[in-house]
Design a protein around this motif. Structure first.
Motif, PDB file in Angstrom:
ATOM      1  N   TRP A 222       0.855  -1.196   0.000  1.00 42.90           N
ATOM      2  CA  TRP A 222       0.000   0.000   0.000  1.00 42.90           C
ATOM      3  C   TRP A 222       0.887   1.239   0.000  1.00 42.90           C
ATOM      4  CZ3 TRP A 222      -5.324   0.544   0.001  1.00 42.90           C
ATOM      5  CH2 TRP A 222      -5.786   1.847   0.218  1.00 42.90           C
ATOM      6  N   GLN A 223       0.600   2.139  -0.933  1.00 44.42           N
ATOM      7  CA  GLN A 223       1.354   3.387  -0.991  1.00 44.42           C
ATOM      8  C   GLN A 223       0.537   4.492  -0.345  1.00 44.42           C
ATOM      9  OE1 GLN A 223       4.389   3.336  -2.331  1.00 44.42           O
ATOM     10  NE2 GLN A 223       4.172   1.197  -2.957  1.00 44.42           N
ATOM     11  N   LEU A 224       1.221   5.388   0.295  1.00 43.41           N
ATOM     12  CA  LEU A 224       0.505   6.471   0.972  1.00 43.41           C
ATOM     13  C   LEU A 224      -0.322   7.301   0.007  1.00 43.41           C
ATOM     14  CD1 LEU A 224       2.594   8.029   3.836  1.00 43.41           C
ATOM     15  CD2 LEU A 224       0.298   7.051   3.893  1.00 43.41           C
ATOM     16  N   HIS A 225       0.184   7.412  -1.228  1.00 40.59           N
ATOM     17  CA  HIS A 225      -0.540   8.235  -2.201  1.00 40.59           C
ATOM     18  C   HIS A 225      -1.542   7.434  -3.014  1.00 40.59           C
ATOM     19  CE1 HIS A 225       2.079   6.404  -5.168  1.00 40.59           C
ATOM     20  NE2 HIS A 225       3.067   6.636  -4.337  1.00 40.59           N
ATOM     21  N   TYR A 226      -1.800   6.205  -2.540  1.00 35.09           N
ATOM     22  CA  TYR A 226      -2.688   5.302  -3.254  1.00 35.09           C
ATOM     23  C   TYR A 226      -4.113   5.848  -3.325  1.00 35.09           C
ATOM     24  CZ  TYR A 226      -3.451   0.636  -5.056  1.00 35.09           C
ATOM     25  OH  TYR A 226      -3.674  -0.424  -5.860  1.00 35.09           O
TER      26      TYR A 226
END
Lengths: 237, 263
Positions: A222-226
């Motif tokens: 999971w990316q923070l900017h997802y």
């Protein structure tokens, strides 16, 4: 389609709830009599709530219902009605009047917007099945199972079985703080975890999301900017 | 007196329920408490053997339930330690000879006469287990450091939850520190965090236990073996004492200390 318009179900502390679907009142009552007759004395001494499907009945029609139930030793206690006219008639007969059940209010929300919140841990042998999104606050242990028609979100470690998009919705996803399911299904696709190496020195666990791309389930950190919406457009579902 | 009813259960078989029941019962009796143990493993009774009371059984649990004798007639009094009584299981019947309501009634009858009533549950999650759990105020869940025992324990916790029982307390049995040290055995912290219930005891693997069970003389009677100490600690915690856990993590203490100095 005759018998489907009446639904009788137990409701925990509140006894029975009978939902009467559309149809002419007299016909519907005849069907109800058949149903109750078939169950013999099974519902005896139950007190019931009747959902009349938004009808506005006359006092006579409502009395017919009450007398019919009485014949099977069932006490009519509550009517679910919206119209103020119907509510006052029900009160005249000494019945309680309930607003729409929460469940029914939920029913009007489409599954994609609907959510079931579950406090964890969800343990081995426990199962959640829901037509909508499932959110678990806590861990999902091995042997537990979540089946959702939409997305599954686990704020915790997911080690059980997760099945998102159980009605075939391939755009569904599963995400968890630690995504280590025994088995993961999205729509008709199945993903099994990699075989564990003999010894994991130091497990690096990070939040992850599983989704379908092409005909494959992909698991990504999971990316923070997802952004889910952006992602869905990307994979073109 | 108003007894606390404690059921010892596990889900998986062979993890040490009966041994645990016997040792904790003896330990509590040695703490001057009046204790009755009930063997709910009808048809496969063992508790009498482990306690060394096998040859003194006249009546059993099913005789009491079916009214062939009074409870007092069926209870076997231990001669080595005062205040310890055994209600043995029937060997010639099966689990269906008793139902949960009868177990509740039986324990209700016994409550005024004891400090503790400890019920030894059979393995599994069927009728025998339900009989054993029905009267419980508190539940001790025994597991060993292997994955299948932990999974079964998790299943049992879920079942107890759905029955509205108090959260069980965990006993991790047969810990081998040297195996944990080299990473070949689940450590206690792993198990506690996997099951998410409070820990009440950690029992080290101890050869004395097997000898004691075969002889019918639980090590808590007078022994000073590591397991005996661990069982006494559990008894103490059941009585509300605060007792530190013995360090069985197998971690290198010296190294830890060094880290503490520099960390």
């Amino acid at each position: 389609m005759l018998p489907t318009s009446i639904n009788i179900k137990g409701q925990g502390m509140h006894g029975l709830i009978i939902t009467i679907g559309p149809g002419r009142w007299e016909e519907v009552l005849a069907q109800l009599a058949d149903r109750l007759g078939a169950h013999g004395k099974f519902f005896r001494e139950a007190s019931v709530t009747v959902d009349i499907n938004g009808r506005v009945l006359s006092q006579g029609q409502l009395t017919m219902l009450r007398d019919l139930l009485n014949r099977y030793d069932i006490v009519l206690k509550k009517i679910i009605a919206e119209a103020e006219e119907m509510r006052s008639i029900a009160r005249l007969l000494g019945l309680q009047v309930a607003p729409l059940q929460q469940e029914q209010q939920q029913r009007s929300i489409p599954p994609t917007e609907r959510m079931h919140l579950q406090w964890g841990p969800l343990r081995s042998g426990q199962q959640i099945q829901y037509d909508g999104n499932v959110v678990v606050l806590g861990n999902v242990h091995p042997g537990a199972e979540i089946i959702a028609s939409q997305n599954i979100i686990v704020w915790g470690r997911l080690e059980g079985i997760a099945r998102a998009g159980s009605n075939g919705d391939m755009s569904s996803f599963v995400c968890a703080l630690a995504l280590q399911p025994l088995q993961l299904r999205i729509g008709a696709l199945l993903a099994l975890p990699f075989d564990k190496p003999d010894r994991v020195e130091k497990e690096v666990i990070s939040p992850a999301i599983a989704f379908v791309q092409g005909r494959q389930i992909i698991i990504e950190p999971w990316q923070l900017h997802y952004l889910i919406e952006e992602h869905k457009q990307q994979i073109g579902t | 007196m108003e007894a606390k009813v404690i059921t010892v259960t596990s889900g998986k078989g062979g993890v040490g329920k009966t041994t645990t029941t016997a040792h904790i019962a003896v330990a509590l009796a040695r703490h001057q408490k009046k204790v009755a143990v009930i063997d709910a493993d009808i048809g496969l009774r063992n508790l009498d053997v482990v306690l060394g009371l096998e040859n003194r059984i006249v009546y059993d649990l099913v005789d009491v339930i079916e009214g062939r004798c009074r409870i007092e007639q069926a209870l076997v009094k231990d001669k080595r330690v005062e205040r310890l009584y055994l209600l043995p299981a029937a060997q010639t019947r099966d689990k269906s000879a008793v139902n949960p309501a009868q177990m509740v009634a039986l324990c209700q009858y016994m409550r005024p006469h004891y400090d503790f009533v400890i019920v030894d549950s059979p393995a599994g999650i069927e009728q025998g287990y339900r009989n054993a759990v029905a009267p419980a105020d508190e539940i001790l869940l025994v597991t060993t450091p292997d994955v299948s025992a932990v999974r079964d324990a998790d299943r049992v916790i879920g079942l107890l939850e759905s029955e509205g029982k108090n959260t069980p307390q965990l006993i991790v049995n047969r810990i081998q520190p040297h195996m944990i040290a080299v990473g070949n055995m689940l450590n206690v912290n792993d198990i506690v965090s996997a099951l998410a219930i409070p820990l009440i005891g950690v029992i080290p693997e101890d050869d004395n236990i097997l000898v004691a069970s075969n002889r019918g003389a639980p090590t808590t009677l007078n022994g000073r073996s590591p397991a005996a100490t661990a069982y006494h600690n559990i008894a103490g915690r059941l009585l509300g004492e605060e007792i530190d856990f013995i360090d069985l993590t197998g971690s290198n203490k010296l190294l830890k200390r060094v880290f503490r100095i520099f960390g």
